[in-house]
Design a protein around this motif. Structure first.
Motif, PDB file in Angstrom:
ATOM      1  N   VAL A   1       0.850  -1.188   0.000  1.00 53.99           N
ATOM      2  CA  VAL A   1       0.000   0.000   0.000  1.00 53.99           C
ATOM      3  C   VAL A   1       0.886   1.238   0.000  1.00 53.99           C
ATOM      4  N   SER A   2       0.692   2.098  -0.976  1.00 48.21           N
ATOM      5  CA  SER A   2       1.430   3.358  -1.071  1.00 48.21           C
ATOM      6  C   SER A   2       0.664   4.433  -0.300  1.00 48.21           C
ATOM      7  N   ILE A   3       1.309   5.013   0.714  1.00 43.87           N
ATOM      8  CA  ILE A   3       0.665   6.001   1.585  1.00 43.87           C
ATOM      9  C   ILE A   3       1.410   7.328   1.477  1.00 43.87           C
TER      10      ILE A   3
ATOM     11  N   LEU B   1       6.050  28.029   8.204  1.00 44.28           N
ATOM     12  CA  LEU B   1       7.025  26.945   8.115  1.00 44.28           C
ATOM     13  C   LEU B   1       6.443  25.757   7.355  1.00 44.28           C
ATOM     14  N   GLU B   2       7.323  24.847   6.935  1.00 45.97           N
ATOM     15  CA  GLU B   2       6.903  23.662   6.187  1.00 45.97           C
ATOM     16  C   GLU B   2       7.209  22.401   6.983  1.00 45.97           C
ATOM     17  N   MET B   3       6.330  21.425   6.826  1.00 46.35           N
ATOM     18  CA  MET B   3       6.504  20.142   7.504  1.00 46.35           C
ATOM     19  C   MET B   3       7.145  19.133   6.560  1.00 46.35           C
ATOM     20  N   GLU B   4       8.073  18.349   7.121  1.00 41.78           N
ATOM     21  CA  GLU B   4       8.699  17.254   6.384  1.00 41.78           C
ATOM     22  C   GLU B   4       8.453  15.949   7.141  1.00 41.78           C
ATOM     23  N   ILE B   5       8.624  14.832   6.433  1.00 38.97           N
ATOM     24  CA  ILE B   5       8.649  13.544   7.121  1.00 38.97           C
ATOM     25  C   ILE B   5      10.001  12.898   6.844  1.00 38.97           C
ATOM     26  N   ARG B   6      10.605  12.353   7.918  1.00 40.81           N
ATOM     27  CA  ARG B   6      11.956  11.800   7.819  1.00 40.81           C
ATOM     28  C   ARG B   6      12.054  10.459   8.529  1.00 40.81           C
ATOM     29  N   GLU B   7      13.043   9.708   8.116  1.00 46.82           N
ATOM     30  CA  GLU B   7      13.345   8.435   8.761  1.00 46.82           C
ATOM     31  C   GLU B   7      14.031   8.695  10.111  1.00 46.82           C
TER      32      GLU B   7
ATOM     33  N   PRO C   1      11.367  10.300   0.435  1.00 42.03           N
ATOM     34  CA  PRO C   1      11.060  10.829  -0.903  1.00 42.03           C
ATOM     35  C   PRO C   1       9.567  10.945  -1.172  1.00 42.03           C
ATOM     36  N   GLU C   2       9.173  12.109  -1.670  1.00 38.77           N
ATOM     37  CA  GLU C   2       7.796  12.395  -2.059  1.00 38.77           C
ATOM     38  C   GLU C   2       6.808  12.175  -0.913  1.00 38.77           C
ATOM     39  N   SER C   3       7.321  12.179   0.315  1.00 33.62           N
ATOM     40  CA  SER C   3       6.467  11.998   1.504  1.00 33.62           C
ATOM     41  C   SER C   3       5.582  10.760   1.371  1.00 33.62           C
ATOM     42  N   THR C   4       6.157   9.696   0.795  1.00 34.49           N
ATOM     43  CA  THR C   4       5.380   8.487   0.517  1.00 34.49           C
ATOM     44  C   THR C   4       5.998   7.277   1.194  1.00 34.49           C
ATOM     45  N   LEU C   5       5.159   6.537   1.923  1.00 31.18           N
ATOM     46  CA  LEU C   5       5.560   5.309   2.589  1.00 31.18           C
ATOM     47  C   LEU C   5       4.918   4.126   1.870  1.00 31.18           C
ATOM     48  N   VAL C   6       5.584   2.992   1.890  1.00 26.12           N
ATOM     49  CA  VAL C   6       5.021   1.772   1.309  1.00 26.12           C
ATOM     50  C   VAL C   6       4.977   0.710   2.399  1.00 26.12           C
ATOM     51  N   LEU C   7       3.770   0.278   2.740  1.00 24.71           N
ATOM     52  CA  LEU C   7       3.568  -0.686   3.813  1.00 24.71           C
ATOM     53  C   LEU C   7       2.801  -1.903   3.309  1.00 24.71           C
ATOM     54  N   LYS C   8       2.999  -3.014   3.992  1.00 25.03           N
ATOM     55  CA  LYS C   8       2.216  -4.209   3.740  1.00 25.03           C
ATOM     56  C   LYS C   8       1.034  -4.239   4.707  1.00 25.03           C
ATOM     57  N   PRO C   9      -0.116  -4.753   4.291  1.00 22.02           N
ATOM     58  CA  PRO C   9      -1.227  -4.919   5.242  1.00 22.02           C
ATOM     59  C   PRO C   9      -0.778  -5.704   6.471  1.00 22.02           C
ATOM     60  N   GLY C  10      -1.164  -5.226   7.660  1.00 19.36           N
ATOM     61  CA  GLY C  10      -0.776  -5.876   8.896  1.00 19.36           C
ATOM     62  C   GLY C  10       0.527  -5.359   9.484  1.00 19.36           C
ATOM     63  N   SER C  11       1.157  -4.383   8.819  1.00 21.53           N
ATOM     64  CA  SER C  11       2.436  -3.854   9.303  1.00 21.53           C
ATOM     65  C   SER C  11       2.264  -2.436   9.844  1.00 21.53           C
TER      66      SER C  11
ATOM     67  N   LEU D   1      -3.254   5.308  -0.491  1.00 24.57           N
ATOM     68  CA  LEU D   1      -3.961   6.109   0.484  1.00 24.57           C
ATOM     69  C   LEU D   1      -3.240   7.444   0.614  1.00 24.57           C
ATOM     70  N   ALA D   2      -4.005   8.529   0.628  1.00 27.15           N
ATOM     71  CA  ALA D   2      -3.435   9.870   0.837  1.00 27.15           C
ATOM     72  C   ALA D   2      -4.009  10.414   2.134  1.00 27.15           C
ATOM     73  N   LEU D   3      -3.122  10.789   3.056  1.00 25.66           N
ATOM     74  CA  LEU D   3      -3.530  11.320   4.356  1.00 25.66           C
ATOM     75  C   LEU D   3      -3.121  12.789   4.431  1.00 25.66           C
ATOM     76  N   LYS D   4      -4.101  13.645   4.642  1.00 28.36           N
ATOM     77  CA  LYS D   4      -3.829  15.085   4.606  1.00 28.36           C
ATOM     78  C   LYS D   4      -4.175  15.747   5.936  1.00 28.36           C
ATOM     79  N   HIS D   5      -3.261  16.600   6.401  1.00 31.39           N
ATOM     80  CA  HIS D   5      -3.491  17.442   7.575  1.00 31.39           C
ATOM     81  C   HIS D   5      -3.479  18.906   7.149  1.00 31.39           C
ATOM     82  N   ASN D   6      -4.244  19.696   7.852  1.00 31.96           N
ATOM     83  CA  ASN D   6      -4.108  21.150   7.731  1.00 31.96           C
ATOM     84  C   ASN D   6      -3.445  21.637   9.006  1.00 31.96           C
TER      85      ASN D   6
END
Length: 205
Positions: A48-50, A61-67, A95-105, A175-180
């Motif tokens: 699943v690409s999230i 300011l801008e928000m980032e997501i990091r490892e 990259p591209e603020s995108t995570l790839v997960l398997k169902p159940g993970s 899935l795309a998850l958006k916050h304001n």
């Protein structure tokens, strides 16, 4: 004779009107019924690409997501900030603020916001939305929208450890998850922390 003809004509026109109205009604009813009974059935996928998305309102300011950096293990919800030049608990930009997960993970990562200005920045997050909506069943995002305001100190980088979980039977491949993110004044933050913040339950309770 003229009266009978006129009456006959009226009967014909009335009959045609009723037939036309009846057909139109049936058509509308059929179309409406189709909308009500049309159900989307997403399929289960191996991956699943999230994508994590952000919108800002009066926030400079801008928000980032990091490892995570890997240098230390941080518990979920850990929140803090580091001064420029100091070792950070976060690593590479995702990259591209995108995570790839398997169902159940599940996946932990860090939200990161840098404040290069000389003044503190205060903000909170509105509850996230998920798209497509038919894929929004079976996930948990332990994130920012927890009835809490956050502070990004001047010349520091703020961070927070968050997590996404997918149910084993999650359906859909994206899935795309958006916050304001909403910038607020120090006064409003203090008022919230004093009143609503202490009386409303949060995601961490």
């Amino acid at each position: 004779m003229i009266f009978k003809f006129s009456q006959y004509t009226i009967v014909i026109w009335f009959t045609l009107f009723m037939i036309t109205y009846s057909c139109g009604g049936e058509g509308e009813k059929t179309e409406h019924s189709h909308v009500e009974t049309s159900i989307s059935n997403p399929k289960k996928a191996s991956k699943v690409s999230i994508q994590i998305q952000w919108e800002t309102t009066t926030l400079p300011l801008e928000m980032e997501i990091r490892e995570p950096s890997g240098a230390q293990t941080l518990a979920l919800w850990t929140t803090g900030s580091v001064k420029e030049g100091k070792q950070t608990p976060f690593g590479d930009l995702i990259p591209e603020s995108t995570l790839v997960l398997k169902p159940g993970s599940k996946k932990q990562f860090l939200l990161v916001m840098k404040n290069p200005t000389d003044t503190p920045v205060y903000f909170f997050a509105a509850p996230h939305s998920a798209l497509p909506v038919e894929h929004s069943f079976g996930f948990k995002f332990k994130c920012l929208c927890v009835n809490h305001a956050f502070t990004v100190p001047p010349k520091e980088t703020w961070y927070r450890v968050v997590e996404i979980r997918l149910a084993p039977d999650f359906l859909g491949d994206q899935l795309a998850l958006k916050h304001n993110l909403i910038g607020i004044s120090r006064e409003r933050m203090l008022q919230f922390e004093k009143s609503a913040g202490s009386s409303l339950p949060s995601e961490m309770d």
